[in-house]
Scaffold this active site. Structure first.
Site, PDB file in Angstrom:
ATOM      1  CG  HIS A   1       5.138  -3.335   1.649  1.00  0.00           C
ATOM      2  ND1 HIS A   1       4.665  -4.214   2.598  1.00  0.00           N
ATOM      3  CD2 HIS A   1       4.418  -3.585   0.527  1.00  0.00           C
ATOM      4  CE1 HIS A   1       3.696  -4.953   2.084  1.00  0.00           C
ATOM      5  NE2 HIS A   1       3.524  -4.603   0.826  1.00  0.00           N
TER       6      HIS A   1
ATOM      7  CB  SER B   1       0.698  -3.595  -0.822  1.00  0.00           C
ATOM      8  OG  SER B   1       1.820  -4.235  -1.382  1.00  0.00           O
TER       9      SER B   1
ATOM     10  CG  ASP C   1       6.699  -4.400   5.430  1.00  0.00           C
ATOM     11  OD1 ASP C   1       7.429  -4.481   4.430  1.00  0.00           O
ATOM     12  OD2 ASP C   1       5.453  -4.363   5.342  1.00  0.00           O
TER      13      ASP C   1
END
Ligand SMILES: *[C@@H]1O[C@H](CO)[C@@H](O)[C@H](O)[C@H]1NC(C)=O
Ligand SMILES: *[C@@H]1O[C@H](CO)[C@@H](O)[C@H](O)[C@H]1NC(C)=O
Ligand SMILES: *[C@@H]1O[C@H](CO)[C@@H](O)[C@H](O)[C@H]1NC(C)=O
Ligand SMILES: *[C@@H]1O[C@H](CO)[C@@H](O)[C@H](O)[C@H]1NC(C)=O
Length: 395
Positions: free
Chosen positions: A353, A41, A350
């Site tokens: 991240h 990610s 979040d």
């Protein structure tokens, strides 16, 4: 007299020539026509968008307010805006790197775009294969997009992107290969399962070997410049600070991060670097660059205010409350979660991240600063591209 003078000027000339040649092998020289990216990610530029059409799973990074700050809509990037790879592409004068996974278009439709960059990174991806992860952690699901799978996609898509063998070799050779970050997710399984550090240290040789064998394979295929990032200081992650704080009670007084988890990240990074050194000895002609994400990010945790992170480095911008604004059951994008007013003043987006601003500053530390080994040649980045061209023609 005259001859000794010309002799010494010859020596000076030779020394300078040697320094130039030496710096040529120490620094990434020449510019890149493309970025080929593998990872999770931290580098995924939108494959979740594609996956959402073919599975009924809920992809968190496709929910609002992801993407809000820059794209004004979710793009599948796990941040409020651009990622390190987006800033890298821009600085190299390349378009944003498109995800390889695509629901509607065939590879051939996108082959022209992929000539300038192709991104095999998928959020949630692990270095170790999914059958291994599933056997170790049967109670948790993992996406089948491990490094080995990503490399298979790469090999399978090559004929569409670059045609014949010699053409493909020069495509790979003129590309900057971004190998990660990858491995962070592998460790999240034992971490969330409540294992001790010693128990999951045993995975580090496996994870780093997998990264290294992928690097080796790409070098065999003609890769000339590879950037291999290490792990972030995961002891500063809001999610682990929330979920594992009671197990690893020792906090670093200057940062508030969990000491043992940061030491673990460094353990992974040190092993990775040792193995990279071994490849460098075998392939002195290859620019194998270690990107020190750990220390680039530690700058913020040590002195957030110096970087404009006036809301601190540990509390997430988007979440459902709690000491670090992270709740493992109600995550950013979910109902009753809110986004902060000024994401640029937060490091953490979040809980897992980072914000676009944090990624931008890490990009600058890595590709324009000193957080790489050996130093990345920032001459290639747009502002100084002419100098870069001059240097490479000199060699
Ligand atoms: C998955 O990884 C494990 C450990 O590295 C290896 O033993 C196994 O052969 C791999 N399985 C597949 C299907 O690649
Ligand atoms: C994962 O994907 C690869 C490549 O698409 C496939 O060969 C493999 O069988 C899959 N593994 C599992 C466990 O589904
Ligand atoms: C490979 O493709 C390039 C351009 O597409 C072409 O110029 C070259 O002649 C081809 N080489 C071979 C060996 O077919
Ligand atoms: C997380 O959210 C749930 C559901 O709203 C709540 O019951 C729980 O107390 C929250 N946990 C924390 C650590 O805030």
């Amino acid at each position: 007299m005259t001859s000794s003078l010309s002799y010494s000027s010859l020596v000076v000339y030779f020394v300078i020539l040697m320094m130039v040649l030496r710096s040529g092998s120490l620094y990434a020289n020449g510019c890149y026509k493309s970025i080929i990216s593998f990872g999770d990610s931290l580098a995924d530029t939108g494959s979740q968008e594609e996956l959402s059409h073919i599975t009924d799973q809920l992809y968190q990074c496709l929910l609002s307010p992801y993407g809000e700050t820059f794209f004004h809509k979710p793009t599948g990037r796990c941040s409020n805006g651009r990622l390190i790879i987006d800033f890298l592409a821009e600085s190299l004068g390349l378009p944003m790197i498109q995800p390889f996974l695509h629901n509607k278009k065939t590879i051939d439709d996108r082959a022209v775009t992929f000539r300038q960059g192709v991104n095999y990174a998928v959020a949630g991806a692990t270095a170790l294969n999914s059958s291994f992860i599933e056997a170790e952690w049967p109670e948790r699901s993992v996406i089948n997009a491990s490094l080995e799978v990503q490399l298979t996609w790469f090999k399978e898509s090559l004929p569409s992107i670059c045609g014949n063998t010699s053409d493909c070799k020069s495509f790979i050779k003129s590309s900057l290969i971004l190998m990660g970050e990858i491995g962070g997710n592998d460790y999240s399984f034992p971490l969330f399962a409540g294992k001790s550090i010693d128990e999951f240290k045993q995975y580090v040789p496996l994870v780093t070997d997998t990264i290294i064998s992928t690097v080796n394979e790409l070098i065999e295929m003609g890769a000339q410049t590879l950037v291999v990032p290490g792990n972030f200081p995961i002891g500063c992650s809001s999610s682990y600070l929330t979920v594992r704080a009671s197990d690893y009670e020792e906090y670093d007084p200057t940062t508030g991060c969990l000491v043992s988890l940061n030491e673990f990240a460094e353990y992974h990074n040190n092993m990775l670097q040792k193995k990279l050194n071994m490849i460098r000895e075998l392939h002195p002609d290859v620019n194998l660059i270690y990107a020190d994400y750990y220390n680039a990010a530690m700058q913020f945790y040590r002195s957030p205010n110096a970087f404009g992170f006036t809301n601190g480095a540990l509390k997430a911008c988007c979440g459902a409350g709690g000491p670090f604004n992270y709740n493992v059951t109600v995550r950013c994008g979910g109902e009753s979660t809110t986004m902060c007013d000024q994401p640029d003043t937060y490091v953490n987006w979040d809980g897992v991240h980072l914000t676009e601003m944090a990624y931008k500053l890490i990009f600058e530390s890595i590709f324009q600063g000193s957080y790489t080994t050996p130093q990345f040649n920032s001459l290639c980045l747009t502002s100084a591209s002419q100098v870069g061209a001059r240097l490479s023609s000199l060699m």
